[in-house]
Each structure stands twice: as structure tokens, then as C-alpha cells.
Write a protein that holds these residues in place. Structure first.
Motif, short mmCIF file in Angstrom:
data_model
loop_
_atom_site.label_atom_id
_atom_site.label_comp_id
_atom_site.label_asym_id
_atom_site.label_seq_id
_atom_site.Cartn_x
_atom_site.Cartn_y
_atom_site.Cartn_z
N ARG A 116 0.81 -1.20 0.12
CA ARG A 116 0.09 0.00 -0.06
C ARG A 116 1.00 1.41 -0.07
NH1 ARG A 116 -5.36 -1.47 3.76
NH2 ARG A 116 -5.70 -3.39 2.78
N ILE A 117 2.02 1.27 0.48
CA ILE A 117 2.96 2.44 0.74
C ILE A 117 3.57 2.73 -0.53
CG2 ILE A 117 5.16 3.29 1.73
CD1 ILE A 117 4.27 2.10 4.42
N TYR A 118 4.30 1.59 -1.35
CA TYR A 118 4.98 1.58 -2.43
C TYR A 118 4.07 1.66 -3.76
CZ TYR A 118 9.36 1.35 -0.03
OH TYR A 118 10.30 1.39 0.97
N LYS A 119 2.68 1.43 -3.52
CA LYS A 119 1.90 0.95 -4.65
C LYS A 119 2.23 -0.04 -5.87
CE LYS A 119 -0.52 5.24 -3.87
NZ LYS A 119 -0.02 5.50 -2.32
N LYS A 120 2.86 -0.93 -5.04
CA LYS A 120 3.50 -1.94 -5.89
C LYS A 120 3.34 -3.64 -5.32
CE LYS A 120 7.47 0.91 -7.54
NZ LYS A 120 8.99 0.91 -7.47
N ASP A 121 3.42 -4.44 -6.15
CA ASP A 121 3.32 -5.75 -5.78
C ASP A 121 4.47 -6.15 -4.93
OD1 ASP A 121 2.07 -8.61 -6.34
OD2 ASP A 121 4.12 -8.91 -6.45
N PHE A 122 4.37 -7.09 -3.89
CA PHE A 122 5.59 -7.24 -2.94
C PHE A 122 6.66 -7.80 -3.62
CE2 PHE A 122 7.57 -9.78 0.28
CZ PHE A 122 7.84 -8.92 1.19
N ASN A 123 6.43 -8.60 -4.65
CA ASN A 123 7.55 -9.17 -5.40
C ASN A 123 8.39 -8.10 -6.08
OD1 ASN A 123 9.12 -11.54 -6.32
ND2 ASN A 123 8.20 -11.17 -8.36
N GLU A 124 7.57 -7.08 -6.77
CA GLU A 124 8.39 -5.87 -7.33
C GLU A 124 9.04 -5.02 -6.56
OE1 GLU A 124 8.54 -5.60 -10.59
OE2 GLU A 124 7.51 -7.48 -10.56
N ILE A 125 8.76 -4.88 -5.24
CA ILE A 125 9.50 -4.34 -4.08
C ILE A 125 10.62 -5.05 -3.89
CG2 ILE A 125 9.45 -3.38 -1.77
CD1 ILE A 125 6.45 -3.20 -1.99
N LEU A 126 10.53 -6.32 -3.41
CA LEU A 126 11.92 -7.06 -3.34
C LEU A 126 12.81 -7.08 -4.24
CD1 LEU A 126 10.28 -10.35 -1.73
CD2 LEU A 126 11.56 -8.54 -0.65
N LYS A 127 12.08 -7.35 -5.83
CA LYS A 127 13.26 -7.17 -6.62
C LYS A 127 13.94 -5.88 -7.00
CE LYS A 127 11.82 -8.24 -10.99
NZ LYS A 127 10.82 -8.57 -12.17
N GLU A 128 13.10 -4.90 -6.76
CA GLU A 128 13.90 -3.64 -6.89
C GLU A 128 14.98 -3.20 -5.75
OE1 GLU A 128 12.61 1.31 -6.45
OE2 GLU A 128 11.04 -0.24 -7.18
N TYR A 129 14.72 -3.53 -4.46
CA TYR A 129 15.74 -3.14 -3.44
C TYR A 129 16.52 -4.33 -2.93
CZ TYR A 129 12.76 1.05 -2.49
OH TYR A 129 12.22 2.17 -2.59
N ILE A 130 16.43 -5.61 -3.31
CA ILE A 130 17.07 -6.76 -3.01
C ILE A 130 17.72 -7.44 -4.30
CG2 ILE A 130 17.53 -8.55 -1.36
CD1 ILE A 130 15.37 -7.54 0.40
#
Length: 546
Positions: free
Chosen positions: A193-207
Motif C-alpha cells: 500500500r505504501i509503495y503502490k507496487k506488488d510485494f515481489n516487485e518491491i523485493l526485486k527493486e530493493y534486494i
């Protein structure tokens, strides 16, 4: 040769000798490590992938067994395993990065981001979600109460929808440490909800992308295709069966990754390329409860002393998948492993490897003072211990030996009131005054001695309890019926659950999902419903509907 040159040559020779000696010792240790792991390996069974990282270098990799029994596909360093609860540290890592970006604070009320929980009577902080001190019931247990085991398809969005209906706590946030999956699942939802992205996409971008973990993915639907995925297996005797995994919530579990990628993640702990040492320090920092008690769990990572060594670790298990990651920060040493067989071999291998590499640096505990017991002394341990509401551990003695109820194998003495459970890998029981502490792997469950002799139950009219009962939060119905003069809970999916009276208004079962029922009455002494408590949940309200 001039004296100065002689000194330089001497120093060079000493350094070279030390270097070669160190290399020789490491080679010898790795040979022993290989022999140790080979003792667990079977070519025709589900397997495991194991890596050892020292000073940011992978010094050892080993795979054995089969990723798929039907097609005889071997485990390799590119086989993808569900690392289960080892996934939690990735979620905590992203939460701390989000705090650094000032998108949230660990002390924020989670209802700011999850307004669906606004009816909860107490504030829960993001930190409490990540430290298992939030007091919310466990998602996995709730699904089982509803009739959905690990094999049933549950997507992340469906799981979140279920848990956002929570109306009550098992305990006030911060009062207790109670490990479960709900907190991390809700953290993943907050991040989406904070990043307005799918959780997997957040992991891909940051880790995943920065660390080149190119074969790692967080999965939110069991129907998704995962390249090189190991199948999940359980065993019965010498026969293996598939152990399907259908529950695919984000945050608490269900990152699929390979040995190579898991090694990269361990290297980042030793020398952070993503995040920082301060971030990992925050993840390791022990949690302080409202009582002031210290818990050796931080944010997605556990800490402990093992034979004098400070270790940082976390394990994981879901269906037939098993995983473990352990660091010894003082020596920049890490072990990672993942497997697809529902046994505890990985835990044993990990700590045997630690003993092998650091035996000369360990401080062994003192030898037990008490190593034998008379029948009279063993009798003091005999009794019934409540591990969770309605779930009991029953101990009895026979011929100068201690037993668990319904098992013919005696417990073995470890000393100083601690006993090993031979038929449960890593199982142990430690007795204190009127208390038994059941240990399994990294977990401990404390049980108080209780008297299960029913109170005035001989004349109970069981017909008053029969009927249909509904829990509104999780929309599930149980019917209580009488069979063979006993009260039985029935459900459209779950097997029948026999209930036994503790007193005229309280019943218990032997099932963790249906531990203890406390019946509630109106002013006319008519039954309104019952409150259900068990393993990792408490006081779920079931109202009588007919």
C-alpha cells in the motif's frame, strides 16, 4: 645476505607458512564437512542444498538428492526451494529501508495503513508486527479452523482479506512473544500500500536486482509457474508422498530461491552492499516486552549463544520444505541450506558444521550435576502439563523410566532435569517446579502442571451444548453433537473432534486448532456460545445460531 633482507625473507617465510597452514586446515575441515553431509545424503530421496560462506567468499557448496522424485531430477545449486519463514528477514529488511526513506516509522500504529483494523481495542505498532508481539491470532491456524490446510489454494489477497476481519487479541500487544505468520503477512500488505507496487516487485527493486539474486521470487499464488522448482515431500516410513503447498501469502513465507542466491544474501549480511550494518543491527536487537522481559528475537532474525558463540539465525518450514540460515558475525561465517523433505536434518547439519569449524573456540556448558534418577525422583515429573489451552503433555513413569503418553519409547536422560525425546528429532523436555518446557528445534513451549480430573461432570446434560455455532470474524460454523455419550465438534471439512469436560462449562480436545471451549451463558442461564482458545490464538467467539 644483509640483516635487513634476512629479516624480510624470514617474515615472508613465516607469513607464507601461516597462510599455507591456514589453507591446509580449511581444506581438511571442508573434507570433514563433506563427509558429515554425505552421511545424510540419499540419491533416491528428496534432498538439500548447502552453502558455507566465509569472509564473503563461498568456500563450500553441496547438493544431494532429488528435486523431483517422479522424473528423477537432481537438486542443483539452481534448484528453487520455498524458504518458508526465512522469508521473514527479507520483509523486515524492506520495512527498515522504508523507514529510512521516511515512508513509515516502526512505532506507527498499523491502523494508519490498515484502516480495516480500526475496531481493534489496542494500538499495534509496525515493530510489534515484526517482533511477534502483536497479539493477533496466527493466520495458518485460522485457516485450519476454517478447514483449509496447507494444501488448499489461498492467495495473498485472500489471506489478507481473512485476517483484516480480526476483532480481538489473544493478548495485549507487547505483553508476550508469540511466534506466528500474521504479523509479517500484514507487513507485506502495508508495504504494497505504501509503495503502490506488488510485494515481489518491491523485493526485486530493493534486494534481488541489486544483489543479482536473479533466480529469487516471492510467490502469492500456488498456480504460478516457478522455474526449476523442487517439489515438496513428506514421508511415511520408507515411502515418500507429495506434500502440496497451497497457501501462498506474502511476507511471512513463500520466497522461492536457489542455493546460489541464498549465498548472495548471506554475503550481504557479512558485508552489506544493500542496506547497512546499522540496519542489520536493528534487525538483531532483542525485543523488550511490556514487563521488561528480554526476548532473543528482533525483526525477522533471532540471536542466541551457542556453546559460547554469538549466533544470528532463522529457520523455516512449510509443507515439506525446510530452510535455515545461520551467521557467526565475529568470524564472518555463515551457513545456508534449503531442502524439500519434511525432516529436521538441516538443523542437525547446521550445528554439527558449527561444531566442526569452531570446536576449538567454543565454551562447552558444565557437565550435568544430576545424571541419574530414582523412581521416586522421576515421579515428581509425572503429571499433565498444559502447553496451550486444551493441549496437554502427559508424562508418566514405568520401571524407573520416564515416558510421554501413547509412546512406548522412554525419554533419555540428558541431565539436570532435562530429557531427550528420541522419537522427535531435536525434541527435549526440561522440568522446572510444576513446569515442563518442551523444546523442538529453535522453539520452546512452556507448560504448567495441571489437574485434568473433571469437576462435577458426572451429571452434565450434554444436550444443552448441542447445536450450530458460528464465528463471525472468519465465517466458519461448527456443529456440536452427541455420539456414544460424548460431545463431538463436527465441521463440513475438518474431521470430527471429540470433546472432554474439564468442568460443567469448559471442554477441551486433543487438537491444537480446537483446544479449549469456554461456554458463555445469558442471564437466563441459556448457552449463548463459546470462546475457543488453542495454539497461537485465544478467545475466538462462536455464537450459537440454532
Amino acid at each position: 645476505m644483509k640483516p635487513q633482507i634476512k629479516r624480510i625473507v624470514c617474515i615472508f617465510w613465516l607469513l607464507s607458512s601461516a597462510l599455507y597452514s591456514g589453507q591446509d586446515r580449511q581444506k581438511e575441515l571442508l573434507k570433514k564437512a563433506d563427509s558429515l553431509i554425505n552421511s545424510y545424503a540419499r540419491a533416491d530421496a528428496p534432498g538439500m542444498a548447502i552453502g558455507i560462506i566465509k569472509d564473503e567468499k563461498i568456500i563450500y557448496k553441496k547438493t544431494y538428492g532429488l528435486a523431483n522424485l517422479e522424473y528423477k531430477i537432481p537438486v542443483t545449486d539452481s534448484t528453487a526451494f520455498d524458504i518458508a519463514s526465512v522469508s521473514k528477514q527479507f520483509t523486515a529488511f524492506i520495512i527498515l529501508l522504508a523507514e529510512k526513506e521516511e515512508k513509515l516509522s516502526l512505532d506507527d500504529d498499523v491502523r494508519t495503513y490498515l484502516p480495516e483494523l480500526k475496531s481493534l481495542p489496542y494500538k499495534i505498532t509496525i515493530r510489534q508486527l515484526a517482533s511477534h508481539t502483536h497479539g493477533l491470532p496466527d493466520f495458518s491456524v485460522i485457516k485450519r479452523i476454517q478447514g483449509f490446510g496447507d494444501e488448499f489454494r489461498v492467495t495473498h489477497s485472500e489471506a489478507v482479506k481473512t485476517m483484516l476481519n480480526i476483532k480481538n487479541f489473544a493478548f495485549r500487544p507487547g505483553d508476550r512473544y508469540w511466534y506466528n505468520n500474521t504479523g509479517f503477512m500484514l507487513l507485506a500488505e502495508i508495504l504494497q500500500r505504501i509503495y503502490k507496487k506488488d510485494f515481489n516487485e518491491i523485493l526485486k527493486e530493493y534486494i534481488f536486482i541489486p544483489l543479482q539474486m536473479n533466480h529469487s521470487v516471492a510467490v502469492n499464488d500456488p498456480e504460478k509457474i516457478i522455474p526449476n522448482k523442487a517439489e515438496s515431500y513428506k514421508e511415511n516410513g520408507t515411502v515418500f508422498f507429495k506434500s502440496p503447498l497451497g497457501q501462498m501469502e506474502y511476507g511471512s513465507s513463500n520466497i522461492f530461491t536457489t542455493l546460489d542466491d541464498l549465498c548472495k544474501w548471506a554475503r550481504n549480511f557479512q558485508k552489506p552492499l544493500v542496506g547497512s550494518r546499522e540496519l542489520y543491527d536493528e534487525m538483531q536487537r532483542n525485543t523488550i516486552l511490556n514487563t521488561g522481559e528480554r526476548v532473543e528475537y528482533g525483526l525477522g532474525l533471532q540471536t542466541a549463544k551457542y556453546k559460547g558463540l554469538d549466533i544470528v539465525f532463522h529457520g523455516g518450514g512449510t509443507a515439506g520444505y525446510r530452510s535455515y540460515i545461520l551467521h557467526i558475525p565475529a568470524y564472518r561465517f555463515s551457513i545456508v541450506l534449503a531442502g524439500n523433505r519434511s525432516v529436521f536434518d538441516g538443523l542437525s547439519i547446521t550445528y554439527k558444521l558449527v561444531d566442526l569449524f569452531f570446536g576449538d573456540k567454543q565454551t562447552l556448558p558444565p557437565s550435568p550435576k544430576k545424571k541419574s534418577y530414582t523412581q521416586t525422583e522421576l515421579k515428581t515429573f509425572e503429571g499433565t502439563y498444559e502447553i496451550n489451552p486444551g493441549n496437554y503433555l502427559k508424562i508418566f513413569t514405568k520401571e524407573n523410566k520416564l515416558y510421554l503418553e501413547n509412546n512406548a519409547t522412554p525419554l533419555t536422560i540428558m541431565g539436570d532435569d532435562q530429557f531427550n525425546i528420541p522419537f522427535i528429532p531435536t525434541g527435549r523436555i526440561t522440568f522446572q517446579k510444576n513446569t515442563a518446557i518442551l523444546g523442538m528445534g529453535d522453539f520452546e513451549f512452556k507448560g504448567k502442571k495441571v489437574d485434568l480430573t473433571p469437576e462435577n461432570t458426572g451429571t452434565i446434560d450434554l444436550t444443552q451444548f448441542t447445536g450450530f455455532y458460528r464465528n463471525e470474524e472468519f465465517n466458519t460454523i461448527y456443529q456440536l453433537v452427541i455420539e456414544d455419550n460424548k460431545l463431538v465438534a463436527t465441521h463440513p471439512i475438518n474431521p470430527k473432534i471429540p470433546l472432554y469436560p474439564l468442568n460443567p462449562t469448559t471442554f477441551y480436545s486433543s487438537k491444537s486448532i480446537f483446544g479449549q471451549l469456554d461456554f458463555q451463558y445469558d442471564k437466563n442461564k441459556q448457552i449463548m456460545g463459546f470462546k475457543l482458545s488453542g495454539a497461537n490464538f485465544s478467545n475466538l467467539e462462536f455464537r450459537k445460531i440454532k
